[in-house]
Each structure stands twice: as C-alpha cells, then as structure tokens.
Design a protein around this motif. Structure first.
Motif, PDB file in Angstrom:
ATOM      1  N   GLU A 155      44.295  36.487  41.430  1.00  0.00           N
ATOM      2  CA  GLU A 155      45.215  36.621  42.001  1.00  0.00           C
ATOM      3  C   GLU A 155      45.263  38.276  42.485  1.00  0.00           C
ATOM      4  O   GLU A 155      44.547  38.861  41.996  1.00  0.00           O
TER       5      GLU A 155
ATOM      6  N   ALA B  81      42.366  37.164  31.073  1.00  0.00           N
ATOM      7  CA  ALA B  81      42.169  35.420  31.914  1.00  0.00           C
ATOM      8  C   ALA B  81      41.010  35.051  32.233  1.00  0.00           C
ATOM      9  O   ALA B  81      40.826  33.855  31.763  1.00  0.00           O
TER      10      ALA B  81
ATOM     11  N   SER C  22      38.156  40.401  32.152  1.00  0.00           N
ATOM     12  CA  SER C  22      39.592  40.315  31.684  1.00  0.00           C
ATOM     13  C   SER C  22      40.108  39.056  30.390  1.00  0.00           C
ATOM     14  O   SER C  22      39.023  38.932  30.611  1.00  0.00           O
TER      15      SER C  22
ATOM     16  N   THR D 137      45.330  41.763  40.760  1.00  0.00           N
ATOM     17  CA  THR D 137      45.932  42.049  38.887  1.00  0.00           C
ATOM     18  C   THR D 137      45.078  41.321  38.460  1.00  0.00           C
ATOM     19  O   THR D 137      45.360  41.580  37.238  1.00  0.00           O
ATOM     20  N   ALA D 138      44.213  40.224  38.450  1.00  0.00           N
ATOM     21  CA  ALA D 138      43.791  39.781  37.614  1.00  0.00           C
ATOM     22  C   ALA D 138      42.711  38.553  38.359  1.00  0.00           C
ATOM     23  O   ALA D 138      42.866  38.198  39.753  1.00  0.00           O
TER      24      ALA D 138
END
Length: 284
Positions: free
Chosen positions: A239, A143, A141, A235-236
């Motif tokens: 997270e 992130a 991702s 979601t990440a």
C-alpha cells in the motif's frame, strides 16, 4: 426366551442404536500433519516478506498443536500468536474483527479472559466447519501478520471449502456503512468487501496487489485514476499513499456508478460531497 421376546429385544436395541446415532455428529478434525502444513505455508509466505514471525496453530478447542518462531522474531511473539489463534477459533472470527470493534468504541471487550484482539488470527475452515485457528505475531506489521495467517489457513482449507453463502441483513449493512468498514473479510480467499464511507477527500492511493471494484451507493465525488501519485510513501505492505495525483483521468461518480481500478493504478477521491458511501470489492 420366546422368539417374539428375542425379536422385540433386537428391535429395542436397534431403536436405541438409532437414537444414539442421531445424537452423534461426524466432525472434521485437524491433525498434526495438517497443523504442520499450515505452519509450512505461513513460513513460506514469511520468507517472501520480512522473514520474521511466530506462527501458532491450535485445534478446534483452542489447544496449541504446533508453533514455529522464525529467526530474529521477539520471544513474546510465541505467546501473542497463540493468543491470536485461540481467539480466532473460539470466537470463530478473524481477530481483525475484534481489533476494529474495540477501536470503534467497544472497549469493554478487553476485559474478557483469554482474549487477544490483535490483527493476525484466522480460523481454519473446512467445508464450513471451523477445525482450528492460526495466529501470527512478529512480522513486519499487523497487516503482514494477517497475510501470513491467511496464507497458512488457505493452504490447508483451500479456497473451495471457503465458498459458503453469507447473508447480511439491511440493518447490519446500514450500520456498517454508517462508520465505514469491512463487511466481509474474505478469510482464506483472495477478496474482501468493504462498506466504504467518505465525508471528505482523501489521499492518493496505490494498491500494488489489490484490484478495487467500486459501486456507488449514495452521494457524489470527483475521482481521479491513473497519472502519477505525488510523493508516494508506503503505509502498509503493498500500500502506498501520496498527497495528490498529477495527470490521470477525472470522472464524476454518483449513485449507481461502477468503476474498476486495477492493481498498481493510482486513484484519488479529489472532491467529495458527503456522505459518500460505496461498496469496494477488493480482489487479489
């Protein structure tokens, strides 16, 4: 030649040498060994995650010094990671800053040449001086791209060299609160400062690695901590978000209140009387 003339000549030479010295600054320079060290730290962090990514390191002028593409990473990642590293060093800011700026409406910036405003580029800083940049693309991702880049930058520059005073005038802080965002990104460190804003309730949140320190600036909210998050989903990286919290402890937050939420603790702004503004210091 008379002695007086010789001495005068030496004095002139000394004066010229002093003037030349005053115009030359000693600068840190990123070496190839240093670039390889950045790559190695980022690769090590990648192997603990999805195991993919391309890591690029550039010097202070944005010139590519080293690049490594992990198995299974898409080929275009090499070009993208180099662009992220170059953008971070030439603008002396993490590329997250530019992606968020454009997302918030500063779209003309995309017209800049040689500019890659995608999360995952970080300057490499030594004693307050930008000596290079590291960019990552192709991890799980955006992130995670940034997380690997931070790991690489921190391995070379070290936390001690990142400790520099940063001042934010009140008008800049007020503008940041008006939209909510990141005030200090903590590049190379293990903390961030958010100028957070809420006008409505949110989802239940769990940060598996970050501890939140919340200081309320204005407004009021009903805040729930602990208990069990309902239907949490990732979601990440690190997270989770859920629809609500069952159980837990409920508090009313108002101006001047401070609350700490340890990593792994479910928390939820159940009700908000907005605008609700607060600093969030994230510590990892």
């Amino acid at each position: 030649m008379r002695i007086g003339q010789a001495v005068g000549g030496l004095g002139l030479l000394a004066l010229l040498a002093g003037a030349a010295e005053a115009q030359v600054a000693v600068k840190h320079q990123l070496t190839l060994d240093g670039a390889k060290q950045v790559i190695a730290a980022a690769v090590q962090a990648a192997r603990q995650k999805a195991g993919t990514g391309v890591i690029a390191v550039v010097d202070a002028g944005g010139n590519l010094m080293a690049l490594e593409r992990l198995d299974g990473t898409f080929a275009a990642g090499a070009r993208i990671s180099t662009g992220k590293a170059r953008t971070a060093v030439l603008f002396q800011k993490p590329t997250r800053f530019f992606e968020e700026l454009i997302r918030n409406g500063r779209t003309p910036m995309v017209a800049l040449d040689d500019f890659t405003p995608l999360i995952g580029g970080v300057p490499i800083v030594v004693d307050g001086e930008v000596v290079g940049g590291v960019g990552v693309s192709g991890a799980a991702s955006a992130a995670e791209d940034e997380e690997l880049a931070l790991a690489g930058a921190a391995a070379f520059s070290g936390a001690a060299s990142q400790v520099g005073a940063a001042f934010f005038p009140h008008d800049q802080v007020a503008a940041s609160f008006a939209k909510g965002g990141v005030l200090v990104d903590g590049t190379g460190r293990n903390w961030m400062v958010h100028t957070s804003r809420r006008d409505t309730p949110g989802q239940a949140e769990i940060h598996t690695r970050d501890t939140d320190i919340i200081y309320v600036m204005d407004g009021s909210a009903t805040f729930v901590t602990g208990g069990r998050a309902v239907d949490p989903k990732p979601t990440a990286p690190d997270e989770l978000r859920g629809s609500a919290i069952e159980g837990g402890e409920t508090r009313k937050l108002a101006r001047g209140d401070v609350i700490t939420v340890p990593a792994g603790t479910p928390h939820w702004f159940r009700e908000v009387k907005g605008p609700f503004t607060y600093y969030t210091v994230k510590v990892r």
